[in-house]
Design a protein around this motif. Structure first.
Motif, PDB file in Angstrom:
ATOM      1  N   PRO A 209      76.279   3.101  15.287  1.00 49.58           N
ATOM      2  CA  PRO A 209      76.759   1.757  14.959  1.00 49.58           C
ATOM      3  C   PRO A 209      77.420   1.696  13.578  1.00 49.58           C
ATOM      4  N   ALA A 210      76.937   2.520  12.637  1.00 49.76           N
ATOM      5  CA  ALA A 210      77.504   2.528  11.281  1.00 49.76           C
ATOM      6  C   ALA A 210      78.995   2.831  11.277  1.00 49.76           C
ATOM      7  N   ARG A 222      76.051  -9.245   4.459  1.00 54.08           N
ATOM      8  CA  ARG A 222      75.231 -10.089   5.335  1.00 54.08           C
ATOM      9  C   ARG A 222      73.874  -9.440   5.610  1.00 54.08           C
ATOM     10  N   VAL A 223      73.878  -8.134   5.803  1.00 58.74           N
ATOM     11  CA  VAL A 223      72.647  -7.424   6.158  1.00 58.74           C
ATOM     12  C   VAL A 223      71.750  -7.173   4.949  1.00 58.74           C
ATOM     13  N   LEU A 274      67.675   4.826   0.820  1.00 58.16           N
ATOM     14  CA  LEU A 274      68.056   3.455   1.144  1.00 58.16           C
ATOM     15  C   LEU A 274      67.533   3.024   2.501  1.00 58.16           C
ATOM     16  N   PHE A 275      67.419   3.975   3.422  1.00 57.78           N
ATOM     17  CA  PHE A 275      67.097   3.615   4.805  1.00 57.78           C
ATOM     18  C   PHE A 275      65.601   3.421   5.012  1.00 57.78           C
ATOM     19  N   ASP A 276      64.783   3.928   4.084  1.00 59.23           N
ATOM     20  CA  ASP A 276      63.373   3.568   4.069  1.00 59.23           C
ATOM     21  C   ASP A 276      63.203   2.157   3.529  1.00 59.23           C
ATOM     22  N   ARG A 282      69.048   1.409   8.486  1.00 58.96           N
ATOM     23  CA  ARG A 282      68.508   2.584   9.191  1.00 58.96           C
ATOM     24  C   ARG A 282      68.828   2.523  10.685  1.00 58.96           C
ATOM     25  N   GLN A 283      68.891   1.313  11.232  1.00 61.44           N
ATOM     26  CA  GLN A 283      69.182   1.156  12.655  1.00 61.44           C
ATOM     27  C   GLN A 283      70.622   1.498  12.997  1.00 61.44           C
TER      28      GLN A 283
END
Length: 417
Positions: A209-210, A222-223, A274-276, A282-283
């Protein structure tokens, strides 16, 4: 916290009153944590924490500052672990008070600091609290709006001839790293993993998705726009003017978009997990199957986000590494691990994996043989992954605004290292 405990906490938080940020795990463990802190001499901290739990925001700030001082009392590895949990606890108390006052942004900032600097004991509850506070903040801010048009970070191709002028001498003129489309796991194992040979892998990120989302500044705002992140400011970590700051992700994105590549104040979100911290991002990514080669385990997922001109100087890492290029382009130069002595590592322990050679400004008098050393290099294009074997030296320069993810993994026999 176990999975079942985390699920129970999630249920309690989800069903709690909107004016209260519930912390059932902290509430049940508070006295055990305070007892351990008192054993390390933290009596004043325990007093302030008790006042904070009763609703005193000044006491919560004081407890947070006390724990912060302990975290900075010496090298990070020498910090007594319970003080990291103490810092998380203080951040949680402060966040609860801000949340009760409707100050959701301030609550999120405190919770982020608990994740970035704190221990693991309260990590699940911090993440759950951030989720609830974030929903509140998004509901009342324009960050929740999805009707905005895209603001792209990278919208045009680069001129390779022009870019080459900014690269280290001899770049792209010797041996290029081979590029292989949709490389099978068997071929990766046989031709690269076992032999320790770099390779660029194409067509293995199209399902992320990234790939379709991260080039849009509004999506990232936004996220995660109101989240706090650590950034590096300056040329690179080997330079005297280099420093670190804590800013919001929105501020980082604005700096990235408006970056002046001639400035010494280049801002780089580098080697941060960052994804932790921000699970929504992360998704958007998927751990490549190549990272399970050898039967080892993932050691680290790191973000490398920044504008054109950011540089990671010549260094090596201990693990297998896949660098996935999500947005933009990077130049990467690689030297074999067998050339370590010729690349003049720093003698200081903390920098022993970094070379004294500045490839952007080579001192040929001090390092007369550097230009004779064999290397491989490439331009890592958007949607490509670069496999870097353990201990291979690498230099990286962003050619455009660039968002990359690195995946470190270990060999099975090194799991106990």
């Amino acid at each position: 916290m176990s999975t079942s405990a985390a699920d129970a906490v999630a249920g309690e938080i989800a069903g709690s009153d909107d004016g209260v940020l519930e912390t059932p795990f902290l509430d049940s463990e508070r006295w055990n944590i305070l007892h351990s802190i008192a054993e390390e001499g933290g009596y004043a901290y325990a007093t302030m924490t008790s006042l904070a739990a009763a609703g005193d925001i000044r006491a919560a700030e004081a407890a947070k500052e006390m724990a912060w001082e302990q975290l900075h009392s010496g090298p990070w590895h020498s910090v007594v672990p319970i003080w990291r949990d103490a810092y998380s606890m203080a951040c949680m108390h402060l966040a609860k008070l801000h949340y009760a006052n409707g100050e959701f942004n301030q609550a999120i900032k405190a919770l982020d600091m608990g994740i970035i600097m704190g221990g693991m004991m309260l990590r699940d509850e911090l993440n759950l609290a951030i989720r609830k506070a974030s929903e509140k903040e998004k509901a009342r801010s324009d960050l929740g709006e999805k009707g905005e048009s895209e603001i792209k970070f990278v919208s045009q191709e680069i001129n390779v001839a022009e870019v080459q002028q900014s690269l280290p001498i001899k770049s792209l003129s010797c041996k290029l790293v081979g590029k292989r489309p949709a490389l099978s796991l068997e071929a990766f194992l046989r031709d690269h993993y076992l032999s320790g040979t770099p390779v660029v892998i194409r067509d293995s990120m199209d399902h992320w998705p990234a790939k379709s989302k991260w080039n849009d500044m509004n999506y990232l705002r936004r996220v995660a726009g109101f989240r706090t992140v650590p950034v590096e400011v300056g040329k690179n970590y080997l330079c005297s003017e280099w420093k670190q700051e804590l800013i919001t992700f929105s501020e980082f994105l604005e700096r990235t978009r408006s970056n002046d590549t001639t400035s010494m104040e280049t801002t780089y979100l580098a080697q941060h997990q960052l994804f932790d911290q921000i699970q929504e991002l992360r998704q958007d990514i998927v751990i490549p199957d190549y990272c399970f080669t050898g039967g080892g385990e993932i050691r680290s997922l790191n973000a490398w986000f920044g504008p054109a001109g950011t540089v990671t100087p010549l260094h090596h890492d201990p693990h297998h590494n896949i660098l996935a290029q999500v947005v933009g382009k990077k130049y990467v130069r690689l030297y074999s691990a067998s050339l370590s002595d010729e690349l003049h590592p720093h003698s200081e322990t903390m920098l022993s994996n970094s070379s004294q050679v500045d490839l952007d400004n080579i001192d040929e008098k001090e390092f007369p043989n550097i230009l004779d050393l064999e290397f491989q290099d490439c331009i890592l294009e958007e949607g490509e992954m670069l496999y870097i074997p353990p201990k291979w030296w690498h230099y990286v320069r962003s050619l455009t605004t660039s968002f990359s993810v690195s995946f470190w993994w270990s060999d099975a026999e090194k799991l106990d290292d």
